[in-house]
Motif scaffolding. Structure first.
Motif, PDB file in Angstrom:
ATOM      1  N   SER A 235       0.937  -1.344  -0.007  1.00 41.71           N
ATOM      2  CA  SER A 235      -0.177   0.044  -0.169  1.00 41.71           C
ATOM      3  C   SER A 235       0.847   1.565   0.018  1.00 41.71           C
ATOM      4  CB  SER A 235      -1.263  -0.161   1.180  1.00 41.71           C
ATOM      5  OG  SER A 235      -0.205   0.496   2.418  1.00 41.71           O
ATOM      6  N   ASP A 270      -5.065  -2.780  -4.503  1.00 37.10           N
ATOM      7  CA  ASP A 270      -5.104  -2.177  -5.313  1.00 37.10           C
ATOM      8  C   ASP A 270      -3.741  -2.101  -5.555  1.00 37.10           C
ATOM      9  OD1 ASP A 270      -7.672  -1.021  -6.166  1.00 37.10           O
ATOM     10  OD2 ASP A 270      -7.365   0.222  -5.014  1.00 37.10           O
ATOM     11  N   ILE A 271      -3.324  -2.999  -6.205  1.00 41.56           N
ATOM     12  CA  ILE A 271      -1.498  -3.074  -6.524  1.00 41.56           C
ATOM     13  C   ILE A 271      -1.211  -2.628  -7.969  1.00 41.56           C
ATOM     14  CG2 ILE A 271       0.284  -4.836  -6.124  1.00 41.56           C
ATOM     15  CD1 ILE A 271      -1.518  -6.794  -5.091  1.00 41.56           C
ATOM     16  N   THR A 272      -0.154  -2.048  -7.929  1.00 42.32           N
ATOM     17  CA  THR A 272       0.570  -1.210  -8.820  1.00 42.32           C
ATOM     18  C   THR A 272       1.926  -2.489  -9.549  1.00 42.32           C
ATOM     19  OG1 THR A 272       2.132  -0.088  -7.945  1.00 42.32           O
ATOM     20  CG2 THR A 272      -0.389   0.550  -8.863  1.00 42.32           C
ATOM     21  N   ALA A 273       2.229  -2.390 -10.461  1.00 43.92           N
ATOM     22  CA  ALA A 273       3.447  -3.355 -11.309  1.00 43.92           C
ATOM     23  C   ALA A 273       4.352  -2.529 -10.508  1.00 43.92           C
ATOM     24  CB  ALA A 273       2.801  -3.218 -12.356  1.00 43.92           C
ATOM     25  N   GLU A 274       3.943  -1.446 -10.079  1.00 40.58           N
ATOM     26  CA  GLU A 274       5.468  -0.735  -9.559  1.00 40.58           C
ATOM     27  C   GLU A 274       5.857  -1.016  -8.589  1.00 40.58           C
ATOM     28  OE1 GLU A 274       3.595   0.935 -12.456  1.00 40.58           O
ATOM     29  OE2 GLU A 274       4.976   0.129 -13.630  1.00 40.58           O
ATOM     30  N   GLY A 275       4.281  -1.035  -7.666  1.00 48.37           N
ATOM     31  CA  GLY A 275       4.553  -0.943  -6.335  1.00 48.37           C
ATOM     32  C   GLY A 275       5.362  -2.482  -5.979  1.00 48.37           C
ATOM     33  N   CYS A 276       4.451  -3.227  -7.135  1.00 44.68           N
ATOM     34  CA  CYS A 276       4.976  -4.706  -6.304  1.00 44.68           C
ATOM     35  C   CYS A 276       6.563  -4.766  -6.601  1.00 44.68           C
ATOM     36  CB  CYS A 276       4.831  -5.787  -7.668  1.00 44.68           C
ATOM     37  SG  CYS A 276       3.317  -6.474  -7.572  1.00 44.68           S
ATOM     38  N   THR A 299      -2.748  -9.794 -13.971  1.00 43.10           N
ATOM     39  CA  THR A 299      -2.893  -8.681 -14.460  1.00 43.10           C
ATOM     40  C   THR A 299      -1.677  -8.121 -14.219  1.00 43.10           C
ATOM     41  OG1 THR A 299      -2.404  -8.510 -11.760  1.00 43.10           O
ATOM     42  CG2 THR A 299      -4.350  -8.755 -11.682  1.00 43.10           C
ATOM     43  N   TRP A 301       0.200  -6.230 -12.982  1.00 47.79           N
ATOM     44  CA  TRP A 301       1.381  -6.739 -11.898  1.00 47.79           C
ATOM     45  C   TRP A 301       2.016  -8.775 -11.724  1.00 47.79           C
ATOM     46  CZ3 TRP A 301       0.327  -9.902  -7.844  1.00 47.79           C
ATOM     47  CH2 TRP A 301      -1.077 -10.342  -7.817  1.00 47.79           C
ATOM     48  N   ARG A 304       3.866  -8.685 -14.416  1.00 39.33           N
ATOM     49  CA  ARG A 304       5.431  -8.273 -14.292  1.00 39.33           C
ATOM     50  C   ARG A 304       6.295  -8.869 -13.759  1.00 39.33           C
ATOM     51  NH1 ARG A 304       7.216  -2.748 -14.090  1.00 39.33           N
ATOM     52  NH2 ARG A 304       5.312  -1.893 -14.887  1.00 39.33           N
TER      53      ARG A 304
END
Ligand SMILES: Nc1ncnc2c1ncn2[C@@H]1O[C@H](COP(=O)(O)OP(=O)(O)OP(=O)(O)O)[C@@H](O)[C@H]1O
Ligand SMILES: [Mg+2]
Length: 438
Positions: A235, A270-276, A299, A301, A304
């Motif tokens: 998050s 709400d996971i983003t590819a960058e966050g992961c 997805t 992410w 990715r």
């Protein structure tokens, strides 16, 4: 490039220095060449080529996952173009120069280049001749590496990776992504048992990151009740550092920790590819083995993570939908990860009573991959282990499937059982004596 001369290691040792191509196997190593090139940090690289073949090699390297963060540009014109360019422009972190000039000319041009190079800039030279004297002279001038053509994209990546991944200061962990070809085929079970075996066999730290945020079973499988975990990191990935990571991990055994899923449904994830990617990067800076348990859905992410992982392990059961999906995953990964080894295949739940199945041989032929492990359907053992929150080997080391997970762990890390410290057999002293007599 440093403006101060540095002496080449072994420069005083007459004739003691030989240039070994980086791609060649220098000594015993179980790691494939692809694994020796590690992800390269966010640096800028400018390459000055003389011919199109080299530009193409750089292009292939630039598209590789390991260079995903790098800002790379390719110029033609070799060393002369570089000298002219840097008289007007600042130098990047790394300059790669291809040059077929004779020794004296290369050295003279490099001296010009050094005059406009920032102190932190490193230089790799790609030359056409295997010339030890030139190699020494280049190192003395502060050049970091000299590669002899023809070079492969992986060799170039390995040379760059060696400059920016110092194993003593910046450990970069390996990332293994596990995904099921279909839901419920046992991907998490294989992932957890293999990660556990890895931590037991290698005695190295392993973290399991459970990305099935709503339904993940890592906490249950290891009989843990984690309060916080991976969702907190995802998050606000920018907050994650060594200290926070330590708080968010749940320790299961001396060498195994889990980054557990929250498994609550009243919040949105709400996971983003960058966050992961950011979270996995922090984990891999702190632990040598990161095992990612991916849920079975597609997805941005999850894709990715599969693209960026060092190894991908696809678990499949022997039916048609599994075959189709596994083929799609394998094909996609092979297309996009041209410099990597093929994904690994684990066939699970094989020989389920009364079920018509596609044979492992047919499966392997269709995918063009040999299964690294074939695990039989065994509801009694797997059901009991899941209910107890134990690994298969903990529950019953004699279970038929128990050795399979060690095999998976060793195969995915490119090791063989013999390389791992084993308990000496009770017969060892006797066998030693026999050997001496022979
Ligand atoms: N070889 C096996 N024989 C019998 N049961 C198995 C076997 N492997 C796994 N199982 C059982 O199958 C069930 C599903 O396993 P698991 O949760 O690991 O699958 P998954 O692929 O991760 O599922 P999901 O799609 O939900 O992520 C579990 O109850 C597990 O104990
Ligand atoms: Mg799962």
């Amino acid at each position: 490039m440093s403006k101060h001369a540095i002496s080449a290691p072994g420069a005083e040792d007459p004739g003691g220095l030989e240039i070994t191509p980086l791609g060649a196997d220098a000594g015993f190593s179980e790691e494939p060449v692809s694994a020796r090139a590690r992800p390269i940090p966010r640096i800028s690289i400018q390459v000055f080529c003389e011919n199109a073949a080299m530009a193409e090699i750089v292009q292939v390297a630039a598209e590789d996952r390991r260079l995903a963060k790098v800002h790379l540009s390719v110029h033609m014109g070799g060393i002369e173009a570089a000298v002219a360019h840097y008289q007007q422009n600042p130098t990047p972190n790394l300059v790669v120069i291809e040059s077929s000039l004779p020794r004296d000319q290369i050295l003279a041009e490099l001296d010009h280049l050094a005059a406009s190079c920032d102190p932190g800039t490193k230089v790799i030279v790609v030359g056409h001749v295997n010339d030890v004297v030139l190699y020494r002279d280049l190192l003395r001038r502060g050049v970091s590496e000299y590669l002899v053509e023809p070079i492969a994209p992986l060799q170039l990546m390995e040379a760059i990776s060696n400059l920016y991944n110092n194993p003593e200061t910046e450990p970069v962990g390996h990332v293994y992504a596990f995904i099921g070809a279909k839901g419920g085929v046992g991907s998490s079970t294989v992932c957890h048992n293999a990660a556990w075996a890895l931590s037991e066999v290698l005695k190295a730290n392993v973290v399991i990151a459970d990305l099935d945020l709503a339904f993940g079973t890592t906490g249950l499988d290891f009989n843990q009740d984690p309060v916080q975990g991976i969702a907190d990191a995802l998050s606000s990935p920018e907050r994650l550092d060594e200290v926070l990571l330590d708080r968010l991990l749940t320790k299961c055994s001396e060498h195994l920790s889990i980054f557990a899923a929250p498994v609550v449904l009243d919040r949105d994830y709400d996971i983003t590819a960058e966050g992961c990617e950011q979270v996995i990067d922090v984990v891999r800076q702190n632990v040598p083995y990161v095992v990612v348990d991916l849920p079975h859905f597609w997805t941005a992410w999850s894709k990715r993570i599969l693209m960026q992982a060092d190894e991908v392990i696809v678990t499949a059961a022997p039916d048609l939908a599994n075959l189709r999906n596994a083929k799609n995953i394998v094909d996609l990964l092979q297309q996009t990860r041209r410099n990597d080894s093929k994904p690994r295949l684990v066939m699970n739940m094989v020989n389920m009573p009364k079920r018509p199945e596609i044979s492992v041989k047919e499966f392997e032929a269709a995918l063009g991959i040999k299964a690294m492990s074939v695990i039989e359907f065994d509801s009694e053992t797997f059901g009991q282990a899941a209910n107890n929150g134990q690994m298969i080997e903990e529950l019953n080391a004699k279970a038929k499937s128990a050795p399979a997970f060690r095999d998976v762990a060793l195969a995915m890390t490119h090791r063989r059982e013999t390389q791992v410290a084993k308990k000496p057999s009770a017969l060892a002293p006797f066998l030693e004596k026999l050997k001496l007599k022979l």
